[in-house]
Every structure is written in structure tokens, then in C-alpha cells.
Design an enzyme around this catalytic site. Structure first.
Site, PDB file in Angstrom:
ATOM      1  N   LYS A  49       6.370  13.683  40.486  1.00  0.00           N
ATOM      2  CA  LYS A  49       6.166  12.327  40.962  1.00  0.00           C
ATOM      3  C   LYS A  49       5.158  12.292  42.113  1.00  0.00           C
ATOM      4  CE  LYS A  49      10.624  10.414  39.532  1.00  0.00           C
ATOM      5  NZ  LYS A  49      11.076  11.573  38.771  1.00  0.00           N
TER       6      LYS A  49
ATOM      7  N   GLU B  77      10.169   7.455  49.802  1.00  0.00           N
ATOM      8  CA  GLU B  77       9.458   6.183  49.696  1.00  0.00           C
ATOM      9  C   GLU B  77      10.251   5.075  50.380  1.00  0.00           C
ATOM     10  OE1 GLU B  77       7.167   6.571  45.413  1.00  0.00           O
ATOM     11  OE2 GLU B  77       9.072   5.487  45.518  1.00  0.00           O
TER      12      GLU B  77
ATOM     13  N   HIS C 267      21.281   4.039  39.613  1.00  0.00           N
ATOM     14  CA  HIS C 267      19.836   4.153  39.386  1.00  0.00           C
ATOM     15  C   HIS C 267      19.507   4.452  37.921  1.00  0.00           C
ATOM     16  CE1 HIS C 267      19.287   3.923  43.682  1.00  0.00           C
ATOM     17  NE2 HIS C 267      20.047   4.985  43.859  1.00  0.00           N
TER      18      HIS C 267
ATOM     19  N   ARG D  20       6.806  10.310  27.367  1.00  0.00           N
ATOM     20  CA  ARG D  20       7.633  10.435  26.163  1.00  0.00           C
ATOM     21  C   ARG D  20       8.021   9.047  25.697  1.00  0.00           C
ATOM     22  NH1 ARG D  20      12.294   8.940  28.663  1.00  0.00           N
ATOM     23  NH2 ARG D  20      12.675   9.754  30.751  1.00  0.00           N
TER      24      ARG D  20
END
Length: 662
Positions: free
Chosen positions: A116, A200, A235, A292
Site C-alpha cells: 500500500k 493515514e 473494516h 484481482r
């Protein structure tokens, strides 16, 4: 085009890929673990090969064994589905080195998006907007703590590898950071083999919007519109829909361009998903790209009219994309609900057990069920607890929502806990119907979504009483006179000469005792419940379904009997009764226990205390992991740790005593 492909996955996605391959005239090869010897995906394929024990690390994650089967079977390509090896760059590289086509992007694209933090660097260079945060390589706890303070709170610690909600923690303030970092890293290491994280800013009310992208080897790239995946728990997505509510054409165009730019920046090929956070002011930020097919791809298929697995196979075989961007159009609206084996009222703990009774909605142009299980199958601790995906489509959002609520009422599972009743409450929430929600919707509506359980209605008590009476009648039949079902010698159920026959049924539900007395009138029963009189009759339509007449009202319910427990599905809700039969009552009382028990089968991944430690209510004591999710055992009250019965790495079963407190 390929003549034969190997599907390197299991469950519903393996069945899904096999269905399209069969339609295209392509032979399929399944791989399976010892736990999946009789699984539906094995039956769905033309060939199947055993590749190892139940644990995924010894079977579905063994790239060497899968490639060996591909060569042995003569498969020309491998479709990885999602999860497992689908985003494993080394596996994609190994396929290429063995002259087997990997149905997915090139190794370089997987590497670029697999981290990421690296992905965000690429996106910055491509001009795609990012959420402020720290994405660097320096990973010492001290440095991460310093960067955390710069980012500000609330913030999100997130594993740089993988996805699916694993290795993510929301941190509200600096005091929570250290514990959240340790937990996040441990889960990331267990799930992805990599404990690197990024930090973040946590947007407090964003929506999760993702774009389905496709690119081929001829330089073409398109998007097949957006999906709204904002309804999440832990999440992880629970509900997805396409198109996103309230989406404007200008915003769709801007997000679509950013998604295609993201794909082109890494020379992407095949199916991918670019995920964004959409803030309340209309600004959007790149979150990640999944290299994917996504779990939620069916909603994009329903509104675009395209088979995305077919597109994957076409691109992987070297063909161009079937359509240009201006040839793609949105038709209607679609929802997807993930049917999980879990207990929503216990913080969505995953559940295990047999699907003892399973009835799915009838599939048609409006209702689709993607699943890899059938009645009698086992949901084990080794794999994800998703049972199926329920997808509905109609001409507009309101109509598609109505289709979903109806289909959920027709989806019946008994034998283990599921989230079906919870999903029905979600889809019935007024704010959801208006499209007024964000990623915190579940947390913000706990009172509505987790109401106190209502008292069992009288109709349900009458139905359950009738079911028990019919069970008793059936169980007491003898072979004395098989030709005369009305002979008093055929039954042993309380017949009295010249007097009406009475039967007593003693039930308990939610701690309340219900003692019912029923008078047998031959073709029906008379009973009283809380000063109300009922005339009840009916018959079992099959082993589980009771059709009954209660006074002048025809009702049906589904039943599952296990020992002295009766599971009932009635009016879209599940109820659990205990039957008190004096012939089976034991004089032995239950031993009182003062220990803390495992809430699910799994493995102990952390022991945070030792004997003689003093703890306070709410202190974390021990962590159990199962089905890719962690659950922390906390102290229910102040006390002292007396004894710890398990160590890190030990397997535990649901209900096992983990430690004791005094």
C-alpha cells in the site's frame, strides 16, 4: 482461447469461475484440501486433485503443488479467484516460468500495488489524490510513533500488504497507539507474512467507492462504473451496490479517469479494482488497488450486463477488451449481501458448524445466489466464514432493495449462527433506504441494528408446541398394527378411555418457562396461551417445514431438532427453544465455573498476562485468532489471574476455559 484451466481456489468463487468456463466450452481442474474432499467446487469441475491437509498454508497456499497439478492435468492457465494466491507476485512469476498463463495482471503490477505504501508513491506520480499520512520504509516503533503524532488523530494503522480488513486499527488518540500497533502488526504478519504498516488520517464520515477497471495487452483500458461498499463491519464489506447512490455524472467521470490512470500507471492487464474514499465535500482519495477480481464483482456484472470472468479469460488469452468505454452503460441497480456464518450480536464473531438446514431463494432475473456450499456442508475454522453472496437486481434502487428484502426472508439456514437477520435490519433501515450512510453506518445505528430481542409471539409458541406434539406422535408410533393408524394400541401417547387426551409441552426460551397443555381432538389440538385460546392443526411438509393452521390463520415455519433444543425460523427471525422432557431430565446440576472461555474455535496468538497478575475490568488478557480474525478476551471485572490453561499456538474449541480469575 484455452481448452483447460485450473482454478486455484475453493468455495463460491471456484464454482463461479467454473460456471463461466463451462459456458465457454473450457474444461476445468479443481484443487482441494482434505477438508474439502466433498465440496461443491470439486463437483463443479471436470477434474479434481488433492493438494494437502485442511490448513490453507498446507494446501491452497502451496504454489508448488498447484503448479504441479496444472502441469499434470495439462491446464494451460490458472485462475486464482480472490484471496489465497490471487495477489502473489511470486506465484504469477512461477506460472510464467512454467509456461502456464496466470489469469491476472503481470508480476510487476502485483508488486507495484501489493504494498500500500509503494502504491501510494506510484499514485502520487500519476496525479491521483491521496489521504495525508506516512507511507515510508522506516518501521521502528519509535519512528512510527513520531509519524503518528504528525499525522494527527483519529488515524488508521494499516498493513501495507493484503486487504479484506485484516491488519487495520483505528486509533483515536496517542495513548491507544502502542497497543494498536502491536495488534495490527501481529494480525498482518499472520495474514500476509509481512508486518509492515502505514499510517493515514482517518476520515470520520467517508464513503467507500471503488471502480471496476479492465485493461488488455493492446493498450485498451476501461472502467465498468462504480460500486458503493461503505456498509462495513470490522473494516470488511457487508453490503455492496452499483451504481453508488447520489453519484453525479461529473464525479463518476472524474473517479473513472483517476481509476484508469491508476491502471495505466502500472501497465495493468486484466480485472482490477481501484478503491477510493469519498469525503463529505465531494473530494476523493486513492486508498488501494486490488489486483484481482473482487468478491463484490457480481453487482457490476448485473448493471453492466457483462460476465467479468469471461472478460478475464479473453484478456488472459491475448484478446482485446470486448467493448470500448462509450459502449458500456449502466442498466438498473444491484445489491450484494454477504451471508456469513457469524454472530452479529457477539461483535460479529465467526461461527462454525454444519449447515443442517439450508434453503435458498429461487434464482431468476432479479435474484442470484453465488455459493459453494449445500445442505449438510460444514463451515470450518480453516477458511473464511462466508457462506454465500446474495445478489438482487431491478430497474432502480428502490425496486432492487425490495427484491433484496424479499430474498433475505426466503434465505433459511439452521444449524449455526448467521447474519441473515442482521442483514434484513440493515436493508430495512430508513437512512439506508434514502442512501444516507457512510462507512460508520453500523456503529452509528447500533440501537436500531441491535435491538433487544422481542418476546416470543404466541403464534410462534403455538407452532413450536404443535411441532413438538407431532414429533412425540411420530416417535411413539409402534408396529403393533401398521394398518390401523387410529388403533389405541398403535401409540403410547396418553390415550384415555372415554376422556379427552391431554399432552403437556414444557418449553424454555430466553430464560422464560412456557408450560402448555394441549387437548387432542383427533384432527387438531386445543390449547391456551396467556389467556388466549387456539385451535391448532398442521403437518410436516418435509423433515424441517411445518405448515399449520392456527385459528383461521395459515402459517409456516422451519424447524431443526438437536437433542433437547429446537431451532425455529419464523417470520424472518431465528429462535432457540429448549424442551423439558421429564423422561430425559438429569439430576446432575451444572458445575459452576469462574473461568473465561473461548468465544470460538481458533488458535491462541497472544497471552498478555501471567498468574498472580492483578487486572481491572476491561483489561486485555488473551487473544484468540480464527477465520483470519482476532478476538481479544478481556477481564469482566477486577481480579487476580489464578491460572492460564493455554499458551501461544495452542488450538482451542468454542467454550474451552482459557484462564481463571479470582
Amino acid at each position: 482461447m484455452f481448452d483447460k484451466i485450473l482454478i486455484a481456489n475453493r468455495g463460491e468463487i471456484a464454482c463461479r469461475v467454473a460456471k463461466t468456463a463451462r459456458r465457454m466450452g473450457i474444461k476445468t481442474v479443481a484443487v482441494y484440501s482434505e477438508a474439502d474432499a466433498n465440496a461443491e467446487h470439486v463437483k463443479a469441475c471436470d477434474e479434481a486433485y488433492l493438494i494437502g491437509p485442511a490448513a490453507a498454508t498446507d494446501s491452497y497456499l502451496r504454489a508448488d503443488k498447484i503448479l504441479e497439478v496444472a502441469q499434470q492435468s495439462g491446464a494451460q492457465a490458472v485462475h486464482p479467484g480472490y484471496g489465497f494466491l490471487s495477489e502473489n507476485a511470486n506465484f504469477a512469476k512461477a506460472c510464467k516460468e512454467n509456461d502456464i498463463v496466470f489469469v491476472g495482471p503481470p508480476e510487476s503490477a502485483i508488486i507495484a500495488m501489493g504494498s500500500k505504501s509503494e502504491a501510494k508513491i506510484v499514485m502520487t506520480e500519476a496525479g491521483v489524490p491521496l489521504v495525508p499520512g506516512y507511507h515510508g520504509d522506516e518501521q521502528s516503533a519509535e519512528h512510527l510513533k513520531q509519524e503518528s503524532l504528525k499525522v494527527g488523530f483519529p488515524q488508521l494503522i494499516k498493513a501495507t500488504a493484503g486487504g479484506g480488513g485484516k491488519g487495520m486499527r483505528v486509533v483515536a488518540n496517542a495513548d491507544e497507539f502502542d497497543a494498536a500497533l502491536v495488534s495490527c502488526r501481529r494480525e498482518a504478519k499472520a495474514s500476509f507474512g509481512d508486518d509492515k504498516v502505514l499510517i493515514e488520517r482517518y476520515l470520520t464520515a467517508p464513503r467507500h467507492i471503488e471502480l471496476q477497471v479492465f485493461a488488455d495487452t493492446h493498450g485498451n483500458a476501461v472502467h465498468l462504473f462504480e460500486r458503493d461498499c461503505s456498509i462495513q463491519r470490522r473494516h470488511q464489506k457487508v453490503i455492496e451496490e452499483a451504481p453508488a447512490p447520489g453519484m453525479t455524472e461529473s464525479l463518476r467521470e472524474a473517479m473513472g479517469k483517476a481509476a484508469i490512470d491508476s491502471a495505466k500507471a502500472i501497465n495493468y492487464e486484466g480485472a482490477g479494482t481501484v478503491e477510493f474514499l469519498l469525503d463529505t465535500d465531494g473530494s476523493f482519495y486513492f486508498m488501494e488497488m486490488n489486483t484481482r477480481l473482487q468478491v463484490e464483482h457480481p453487482v457490476s456484472e448485473m448493471v453492466s450486463g457483462q460476465d467479468l470472468v469471461e472478460w478475464q479469460l479473453l484478456v488472459a488469452s491475448g484478446q482485446a477488451l470486448p467493448l470500448r468505454q462509450d459502449e458500456l452503460h449502466i442498466n438498473g441497480h444491484a445489491f450484494e449481501a454477504r451471508i456469513y456464518a457469524e454472530a452479529p450480536d457477539r461483535d460479529f464473531l465467526p461461527a462454525t458448524g454444519a449447515l443442517s438446514y439450508l434453503k435458498t431463494p429461487e434464482q431468476n432475473a432479479h435474484v442470484r445466489v453465488d455459493t459453494g456450499v449445500t445442505q449438510g456442508d460444514e463451515v470450518s475454522m480453516y477458511y473464511d466464514p462466508m457462506i454465500a453472496k446474495l445478489i438482487t437486481w431491478d430497474k432502480d434502487r428502490d425496486s432492487a432493495l425490495r427484491q433484496m428484502k424479499s430474498a433475505l426472508c426466503d434465505y433459511e439456514i439452521l444449524g449455526l449462527s448467521t447474519n441473515i437477520e442482521f442483514l434484513s435490519r440493515l436493508f430495512s433501515a430508513p437512512e439506508f433506504a434514502k442512501g444516507d450512510f457512510d462507512t460508520g453506518f453500523i456503529e452509528k445505528n447500533t440501537a436500531q441494528l441491535f435491538p433487544e430481542k422481542a418476546q416470543a409471539p404466541n403464534d410462534l409458541l403455538a407452532l413450536t408446541c404443535l411441532y413438538q406434539l407431532l414429533e412425540n406422535r411420530h416417535s411413539t408410533l409402534t408396529n403393533t398394527d401398521e394398518n390401523d393408524s387410529f388403533s389405541p394400541w398403535v401409540t403410547q401417547g396418553g390415550w384415555l378411555m372415554n376422556q379427552p387426551s391431554f399432552s403437556r409441552v414444557h418449553l424454555s426460551i430466553d430464560g422464560l418457562d412456557k408450560q402448555l397443555c394441549a387437548r387432542d381432538e383427533g384432527d387438531h389440538y386445543q390449547l391456551d396461551i396467556e389467556d388466549q385460546h387456539y385451535t391448532v392443526s398442521g403437518e410436516m411438509l418435509d423433515e424441517n417445514t411445518l405448515s399449520a393452521q392456527i385459528n383461521n390463520h395459515r402459517l409456516t415455519a422451519s424447524f431443526l431438532r438437536k437433542d433437547q433444543e429446537i431451532n425455529v425460523l419464523f417470520a424472518g427471525k431465528q429462535w432457540l427453544f429448549e424442551v423439558h422432557d421429564p423422561r430425559l431430565e438429569s439430576s446432575d446440576g451444572d458445575a459452576a465455573g469462574g473461568g473465561l472461555v473461548a468465544p470460538m474455535p481458533g488458535a491462541v496468538v497472544a497471552v498478555l498476562v501471567k498468574p498472580d497478575d492483578e487486572v481491572k475490568a476491561g483489561d486485555a488478557l488473551l487473544v484468540v485468532e480464527a477465520m483470519k480474525m482476532e478476538h481479544t478476551i478481556v477481564a469482566p471485572k477486577n481480579g487476580t489471574v489464578s491460572e492460564i490453561f493455554y499458551a501461544v499456538g495452542d488450538q482451542v474449541e468454542d467454550g474451552d476455559e482459557l484462564l481463571s480469575l479470582t
